[in-house]
Design a protein around this motif. Structure first.
Motif, PDB file in Angstrom:
ATOM      1  N   VAL A 155      73.512   7.632  35.320  1.00  0.00           N
ATOM      2  CA  VAL A 155      74.557   8.654  35.298  1.00  0.00           C
ATOM      3  C   VAL A 155      74.073   9.922  34.595  1.00  0.00           C
ATOM      4  O   VAL A 155      74.341  11.048  35.048  1.00  0.00           O
ATOM      5  N   VAL A 156      73.328   9.755  33.495  1.00  0.00           N
ATOM      6  CA  VAL A 156      72.906  10.906  32.689  1.00  0.00           C
ATOM      7  C   VAL A 156      71.705  11.627  33.300  1.00  0.00           C
ATOM      8  O   VAL A 156      71.693  12.863  33.429  1.00  0.00           O
ATOM      9  N   LEU A 157      70.684  10.865  33.682  1.00  0.00           N
ATOM     10  CA  LEU A 157      69.430  11.468  34.138  1.00  0.00           C
ATOM     11  C   LEU A 157      69.324  11.585  35.652  1.00  0.00           C
ATOM     12  O   LEU A 157      68.572  12.429  36.155  1.00  0.00           O
ATOM     13  N   GLY A 158      70.064  10.744  36.362  1.00  0.00           N
ATOM     14  CA  GLY A 158      69.951  10.714  37.817  1.00  0.00           C
ATOM     15  C   GLY A 158      70.159  12.051  38.495  1.00  0.00           C
ATOM     16  O   GLY A 158      69.327  12.460  39.336  1.00  0.00           O
ATOM     17  N   PRO A 159      71.227  12.792  38.179  1.00  0.00           N
ATOM     18  CA  PRO A 159      71.448  14.075  38.855  1.00  0.00           C
ATOM     19  C   PRO A 159      70.299  15.060  38.684  1.00  0.00           C
ATOM     20  O   PRO A 159      69.937  15.764  39.632  1.00  0.00           O
ATOM     21  N   ARG A 188      59.004   6.838  45.431  1.00  0.00           N
ATOM     22  CA  ARG A 188      59.138   6.464  44.019  1.00  0.00           C
ATOM     23  C   ARG A 188      60.584   6.669  43.542  1.00  0.00           C
ATOM     24  O   ARG A 188      61.105   5.880  42.750  1.00  0.00           O
ATOM     25  N   ALA A 189      61.224   7.729  44.025  1.00  0.00           N
ATOM     26  CA  ALA A 189      62.609   7.987  43.643  1.00  0.00           C
ATOM     27  C   ALA A 189      63.519   6.852  44.105  1.00  0.00           C
ATOM     28  O   ALA A 189      64.412   6.409  43.365  1.00  0.00           O
ATOM     29  N   SER A 225      62.616   3.741  44.638  1.00  0.00           N
ATOM     30  CA  SER A 225      62.304   2.568  43.829  1.00  0.00           C
ATOM     31  C   SER A 225      62.949   2.654  42.450  1.00  0.00           C
ATOM     32  O   SER A 225      63.474   1.658  41.935  1.00  0.00           O
ATOM     33  N   ARG A 226      62.928   3.844  41.859  1.00  0.00           N
ATOM     34  CA  ARG A 226      63.541   4.009  40.533  1.00  0.00           C
ATOM     35  C   ARG A 226      65.054   3.838  40.607  1.00  0.00           C
ATOM     36  O   ARG A 226      65.669   3.284  39.688  1.00  0.00           O
ATOM     37  N   LEU A 227      65.644   4.320  41.680  1.00  0.00           N
ATOM     38  CA  LEU A 227      67.092   4.146  41.838  1.00  0.00           C
ATOM     39  C   LEU A 227      67.450   2.667  41.889  1.00  0.00           C
ATOM     40  O   LEU A 227      68.372   2.222  41.190  1.00  0.00           O
ATOM     41  N   LEU A 228      66.729   1.894  42.678  1.00  0.00           N
ATOM     42  CA  LEU A 228      67.016   0.463  42.766  1.00  0.00           C
ATOM     43  C   LEU A 228      66.764  -0.224  41.425  1.00  0.00           C
ATOM     44  O   LEU A 228      67.506  -1.147  41.049  1.00  0.00           O
ATOM     45  N   TRP A 229      65.735   0.204  40.700  1.00  0.00           N
ATOM     46  CA  TRP A 229      65.461  -0.382  39.382  1.00  0.00           C
ATOM     47  C   TRP A 229      66.621  -0.104  38.430  1.00  0.00           C
ATOM     48  O   TRP A 229      67.063  -0.990  37.697  1.00  0.00           O
ATOM     49  N   LEU A 230      67.130   1.124  38.452  1.00  0.00           N
ATOM     50  CA  LEU A 230      68.251   1.468  37.586  1.00  0.00           C
ATOM     51  C   LEU A 230      69.525   0.714  37.972  1.00  0.00           C
ATOM     52  O   LEU A 230      70.398   0.487  37.134  1.00  0.00           O
ATOM     53  N   LEU A 231      69.620   0.332  39.229  1.00  0.00           N
ATOM     54  CA  LEU A 231      70.760  -0.466  39.688  1.00  0.00           C
ATOM     55  C   LEU A 231      70.518  -1.962  39.504  1.00  0.00           C
ATOM     56  O   LEU A 231      71.358  -2.775  39.885  1.00  0.00           O
ATOM     57  N   SER A 232      69.381  -2.325  38.934  1.00  0.00           N
ATOM     58  CA  SER A 232      69.001  -3.735  38.732  1.00  0.00           C
ATOM     59  C   SER A 232      68.985  -4.502  40.051  1.00  0.00           C
ATOM     60  O   SER A 232      69.498  -5.613  40.162  1.00  0.00           O
ATOM     61  N   ILE A 233      68.363  -3.873  41.047  1.00  0.00           N
ATOM     62  CA  ILE A 233      68.203  -4.505  42.360  1.00  0.00           C
ATOM     63  C   ILE A 233      66.715  -4.693  42.627  1.00  0.00           C
ATOM     64  O   ILE A 233      65.924  -3.758  42.490  1.00  0.00           O
TER      65      ILE A 233
END
Length: 257
Positions: free
Chosen positions: A29-33, A62-63, A65-73
């Protein structure tokens, strides 16, 4: 039924403990945007530079992959499948469509050596900002108001692609509401027959369990991806026969897992 239930429980088993998942969601939420604004704006500055498309392709991957990592997927694909995709050439990729996670999932799991792009409706490119990024990434813009024009545009784009790059098509057209695969549209078969490329079917399992229709935030869990052997169209068969054969081939794998 028991086998299906066991697979569902495995898919939705949380990847991280609850405190870790909460921390990751806060970071998103903080860094994603800021991160994804960078992804959107960088083509405006760098699109004309030599080697931009290859660099930007890896950056977008990479973006995702990082999104899925942050979603714990977590996304699982066998090493054998990945090795086969690294050497994949002259193909059109078709995947089933279960949820809004599918595109991110494919970007995450695909080896860097295999390039692909998506065909997208023209309306997505109406924004000047998005158009620059999409064009830089090689997105194929399709005007769906005319089926024949759309097919001509897609076929020409595929013919102009290097052998190691593929376009990704969703033969179901939209997210399916059924437990099995939905009905297939003929686009992938028509383009494959026109360009002489093979079709590389890829099956995505369980993404709808993590992000079903009507849910905004996905659950933590595991998505499985399978790359099938190449499918060759039969020049002696009709388009409908090839389409039915492709769907049956993918459905047999999807329904057995």
């Amino acid at each position: 039924m028991t086998h299906s239930t066991d697979l569902s429980k495995t898919a939705t088993a949380a990847i991280d403990p609850l405190p870790i998942r909460l921390i990751k969601r806060v970071l998103l939420v903080v860094l994603g945007p800021f991160y994804f604004l960078y992804i959107a704006f960088v083509p405006l500055i760098c699109v004309g530079r030599k080697g931009f498309r290859g660099w930007y392709w890896r950056t977008v991957k990479r973006a995702c992959s990082r999104l899925l990592w942050l979603l714990s997927i977590r996304v699982d694909m066998s090493d054998a499948n990945k090795a086969e995709l690294r050497g994949d050439t002259d193909s059109i990729i078709v995947i089933n469509h279960r949820s809004h996670l599918d595109g991110f999932t494919l970007m995450d799991v695909m080896p860097d050596e295999k390039w692909f792009t998506f065909a997208a409706k023209k309306e997505l490119c109406d924004s000047p900002l998005l158009r620059t990024g999409f064009t830089g990434a090689g997105l194929v813009e399709i005007d769906r108001k005319s089926g024949s024009v759309a097919m001509d545009t897609l076929s020409k784009a595929v013919k102009d692609m290097p052998a190691r790059r593929s376009v990704v098509l969703f033969p179901e057209g939209t997210r399916t509401k059924t437990q099995s695969l939905g009905e297939f549209k003929a686009g992938a078969v028509l383009v494959a027959r026109d360009t002489g490329r093979t079709i590389r079917p890829i099956i995505i399992h369980d993404s709808d369990l993590l992000l079903p229709r009507g849910r905004f935030l996905p659950k933590s869990g595991t998505i499985r991806v399978e790359a099938l052997a190449s499918f060759h169209c039969d020049p002696e068969a009709s388009v409908d026969e090839d389409l039915a054969r492709l769907r049956a081939y993918m459905m047999a794998v999807f329904d057995s897992n």
